[in-house]
Design a protein around this motif. Structure first.
Motif, PDB file in Angstrom:
ATOM      1  N   THR A 192       7.011  -4.926   1.370  1.00 52.49           N
ATOM      2  CA  THR A 192       6.961  -6.382   0.834  1.00 52.49           C
ATOM      3  C   THR A 192       8.517  -6.826   0.791  1.00 52.49           C
ATOM      4  O   THR A 192       9.309  -5.900   0.721  1.00 52.49           O
ATOM      5  N   PRO A 193       8.626  -8.031   0.352  1.00 50.25           N
ATOM      6  CA  PRO A 193      10.166  -8.373  -0.308  1.00 50.25           C
ATOM      7  C   PRO A 193      10.523  -7.659  -1.204  1.00 50.25           C
ATOM      8  O   PRO A 193      11.942  -7.505  -1.307  1.00 50.25           O
ATOM      9  N   PRO A 223       0.888  -1.194  -0.037  1.00 53.37           N
ATOM     10  CA  PRO A 223      -0.117  -0.230   0.100  1.00 53.37           C
ATOM     11  C   PRO A 223       0.927   1.178   0.057  1.00 53.37           C
ATOM     12  O   PRO A 223       1.838   1.320   0.667  1.00 53.37           O
ATOM     13  N   ASN A 224       0.390   2.187  -0.619  1.00 52.71           N
ATOM     14  CA  ASN A 224       1.260   3.305  -0.725  1.00 52.71           C
ATOM     15  C   ASN A 224       0.335   4.636   0.016  1.00 52.71           C
ATOM     16  O   ASN A 224      -0.820   5.118  -0.316  1.00 52.71           O
ATOM     17  N   VAL A 225       0.377   4.630   1.411  1.00 50.00           N
ATOM     18  CA  VAL A 225      -0.337   5.121   2.360  1.00 50.00           C
ATOM     19  C   VAL A 225       0.349   6.089   3.126  1.00 50.00           C
ATOM     20  O   VAL A 225       1.699   5.723   3.883  1.00 50.00           O
ATOM     21  N   PHE A 226       0.307   7.167   3.453  1.00 45.95           N
ATOM     22  CA  PHE A 226       1.045   7.934   4.404  1.00 45.95           C
ATOM     23  C   PHE A 226       0.532   8.109   5.731  1.00 45.95           C
ATOM     24  O   PHE A 226      -0.625   8.006   5.991  1.00 45.95           O
ATOM     25  N   GLY A 227       1.579   8.031   6.648  1.00 49.92           N
ATOM     26  CA  GLY A 227       1.403   8.137   8.087  1.00 49.92           C
ATOM     27  C   GLY A 227       1.029   6.841   8.632  1.00 49.92           C
ATOM     28  O   GLY A 227       0.689   6.778  10.076  1.00 49.92           O
ATOM     29  N   ASP A 228       1.074   5.795   8.055  1.00 54.51           N
ATOM     30  CA  ASP A 228       0.935   4.328   8.781  1.00 54.51           C
ATOM     31  C   ASP A 228       2.129   4.091   9.712  1.00 54.51           C
ATOM     32  O   ASP A 228       3.159   4.715   9.807  1.00 54.51           O
ATOM     33  N   GLU A 229       1.875   3.180  10.768  1.00 61.63           N
ATOM     34  CA  GLU A 229       2.764   2.747  11.276  1.00 61.63           C
ATOM     35  C   GLU A 229       4.139   2.363  10.802  1.00 61.63           C
ATOM     36  O   GLU A 229       4.175   1.768   9.766  1.00 61.63           O
ATOM     37  N   ASP A 235      12.345   3.660   8.463  1.00 59.03           N
ATOM     38  CA  ASP A 235      11.046   3.403   8.016  1.00 59.03           C
ATOM     39  C   ASP A 235      11.204   3.094   6.490  1.00 59.03           C
ATOM     40  O   ASP A 235      11.222   4.216   5.579  1.00 59.03           O
ATOM     41  N   TYR A 236      10.706   2.062   6.448  1.00 59.43           N
ATOM     42  CA  TYR A 236      10.705   1.690   4.730  1.00 59.43           C
ATOM     43  C   TYR A 236       9.432   1.536   4.087  1.00 59.43           C
ATOM     44  O   TYR A 236       9.142   1.184   2.925  1.00 59.43           O
ATOM     45  N   ASN A 237       8.404   2.245   4.768  1.00 56.85           N
ATOM     46  CA  ASN A 237       7.045   2.493   4.350  1.00 56.85           C
ATOM     47  C   ASN A 237       7.022   3.268   2.871  1.00 56.85           C
ATOM     48  O   ASN A 237       6.277   3.064   2.086  1.00 56.85           O
ATOM     49  N   ARG A 238       7.950   4.268   2.945  1.00 58.38           N
ATOM     50  CA  ARG A 238       8.092   5.266   1.669  1.00 58.38           C
ATOM     51  C   ARG A 238       8.970   4.458   0.673  1.00 58.38           C
ATOM     52  O   ARG A 238       8.954   4.859  -0.530  1.00 58.38           O
ATOM     53  N   ALA A 239       9.755   3.430   1.151  1.00 56.14           N
ATOM     54  CA  ALA A 239      10.709   2.843  -0.168  1.00 56.14           C
ATOM     55  C   ALA A 239       9.885   2.228  -1.219  1.00 56.14           C
ATOM     56  O   ALA A 239       8.858   1.291  -0.875  1.00 56.14           O
ATOM     57  N   GLY A 240      10.007   2.655  -2.348  1.00 52.45           N
ATOM     58  CA  GLY A 240       9.285   2.213  -3.297  1.00 52.45           C
ATOM     59  C   GLY A 240       8.172   3.014  -3.865  1.00 52.45           C
ATOM     60  O   GLY A 240       7.332   2.569  -4.818  1.00 52.45           O
TER      61      GLY A 240
END
Length: 505
Positions: A54-55, A42-48, A166-171
């Motif tokens: 993903t791998p 998911p491409n979502v801002f502000g999540d934990e 935080d790798y949420n933004r990676a990708g």
């Protein structure tokens, strides 16, 4: 506070007299697709932190990326809006660099074959002057993760005890828009920098392809500056101020770098080609690292991704989805809102056109929306040295305050106090009115009591009103408003005063 020594600068006017600035901008636009560029995360801002990973995003062994078709379409839309040519076929490349926020140790980007190239954008400055900026390319890539530096005084790596990733933004899908060298701006270079980034932000938001919130990093700018003596054709050595994320900061960073470059050149030293960091607290930049050239990144074709192939039919279908161009939109809004040329120009220059549009859409009149955004909100923004849209005031809040004023529950002066309470976290406007006791005094009995006291305190003014000098009633109204702490309806007070004195208004 940031801890660094500010470098010497020349006065801006002196720098511009001696040197010709050349600019270049790389604006990074995060796309608001549902998933990332090469994975289904998911491409979502502000999540934990580290929950949308993903791998593929982590570059683990054996994984294969897949191109996000929506991200490609959004990239083409941006290219078309920037008057670019769209490539019939384009490829991805691996850009090699080693940072903790890049888990694969490379960024999947585009190098020799961008999706869009050779475009232009006409940028309007505050006085209506139009400056054409040539676009070299707009290419697709992925964002890096986010580092949070802990333990330091300024939130930067210098002085920090450790850093969290935080790798949420990676990708997350990015489009990087790169200009050709911009010459001829002269003393208006800082203004042009701000106007250009504002124009890009307006375009991508208008297209619906990005949330375009600079405070979130959806749009961020790398600003390149170099100086050369007037008459010299060869460009000077450039510096690149990285990841500037507000319009005000872009303008200030370019201005500072012009002054810093000029001071270095005047001292007989040479400019170092490097990246720089912007510090809002001191309104200055500091050295980052030597600037890498393309060869240093050791680009090579991405072996796991096929070329992206476009067709004329696909491009024309996307072209048909382009919204009204910003310049035409501004002309239409000015007419729809009934603003004068000067009023609308002030709105645009203040950066509140979209905020006013949203406020009108939420239910306010055009004049009420302008009054708030160009008045009270602009005043607060100036005091706080932020953009008006970053004050915490929302279109919905303005509509609610205006509704309460129109209903007679509060007046304009009280509305400003209610706004104070809402922004201080005291609740909704209705709750603030209740807690602070700010409702308008509407009981005629209480108003007449205050009027009688004001008339008794100024018998000479009362005589003037009885004698026909109706304008003198303002002094009595002022006394009543003071006595009621501004909580009276001034119009009703005036009516009652005249009735009390037996005068026709």
């Amino acid at each position: 506070m940031s801890v660094h020594t500010q470098e010497e600068t020349l006065p801006f006017e002196t720098a511009i007299e001696k040197y010709d600035p050349v600019l270049g901008f790389e604006v990074h636009v995060e796309l608001n697709t549902k998933t990332k560029m090469f994975s289904d995360a998911p491409n979502v801002f502000g999540d934990e932190p580290n929950t949308n990973v993903t791998p593929v995003d982590l570059g683990l062994p054996g994984v294969l990326p897949v191109v996000n078709k929506t991200a490609v379409e959004y990239s083409i839309l941006i290219g078309l809006a920037l008057n670019c040519k769209i490539a019939e076929s384009c490829t991805f490349a691996r850009k090699q660099y080693f940072y903790p926020d890049t888990p694969k140790n490379f960024q999947t980007s585009q190098y020799e074959d961008p999706i869009a190239y050779d475009g232009w954008l006409d940028v309007e400055l505050e006085d209506g002057t139009v400056f054409r900026v040539e676009i070299e390319r707009a290419h697709m890539e992925e964002d890096a993760g986010k580092l949070t530096h802990m333990g330091g005084a300024a939130g930067r790596i210098q002085g920090a005890d450790f850093s969290l990733v935080d790798y949420n933004r990676a990708g997350v899908p990015l489009v990087e828009i790169v200009t050709k060298p911009i010459e001829g701006a002269g003393s208006r270079a800082p203004e042009l920098a701000k106007a250009y980034v504002a124009a890009i932000r307006e375009i991508v938001k208008n297209l619906g392809v990005s949330d375009a919130k600079m405070e979130r990093g959806n749009v961020r700018c790398d600003a390149n500056v170099s100086l050369r003596p007037y008459g010299q054709e060869k460009f000077g050595t450039r510096s690149e101020t990285k990841n500037v994320n507000s319009l005000r900061a872009v303008e200030r960073a370019v201005r500072f770098e012009i002054q810093r470059h000029a001071a270095v050149l005047e001292s007989g030293e040479k400019i170092v080609q490097e990246t720089r960091h912007w510090h809002e607290d001191t309104r200055s930049t500091t050295s980052g690292r030597p600037k890498s050239d393309a060869d240093d990144y050791r680009y090579f074709p991405e072996p796991d991704l096929l070329p992206v192939v476009t067709t004329p039919e696909w491009i024309e279908e996307l072209r048909s989805r382009l919204p009204e161009p910003p310049a035409e939109r501004r002309k239409r809004l000015k007419t729809d809102w009934g603003y004068s040329d000067a009023e609308f120009r002030d709105v645009v220059n203040a950066g509140v056109m979209e905020a006013i549009e949203e406020t009108i859409a939420a239910g306010a009149s055009a004049q009420v929306a302008r009054k708030w955004w160009m008045g009270e909100v602009a005043r607060r923004a100036k005091e706080a040295e932020v953009d008006p849209v970053d004050t915490g005031v929302t279109p919905e809040l303005i509509v609610e305050l205006d509704r309460l004023v129109q209903a007679g529950k509060i007046n304009d002066k009280l509305a400003r106090q209610v706004l104070d309470g809402v922004l201080a976290g005291e609740g909704s406007p209705e709750e603030v009115i209740e807690k602070r006791g700010l409702a308008v005094v509407s009981d005629d009995g209480a108003l007449l009591e205050a009027i009688d006291a004001a008339l008794a305190a100024a018998p000479d003014v009362a005589d003037k009103i009885r004698g026909g000098k109706i304008q003198a009633v303002g002094a009595i109204v002022g006394g009543v408003m003071k006595a009621t702490r501004g909580q009276a309806d001034a119009g009703r007070v005036r009516e009652l005063i005249l009735e009390r004195l037996g005068v026709q208004g």
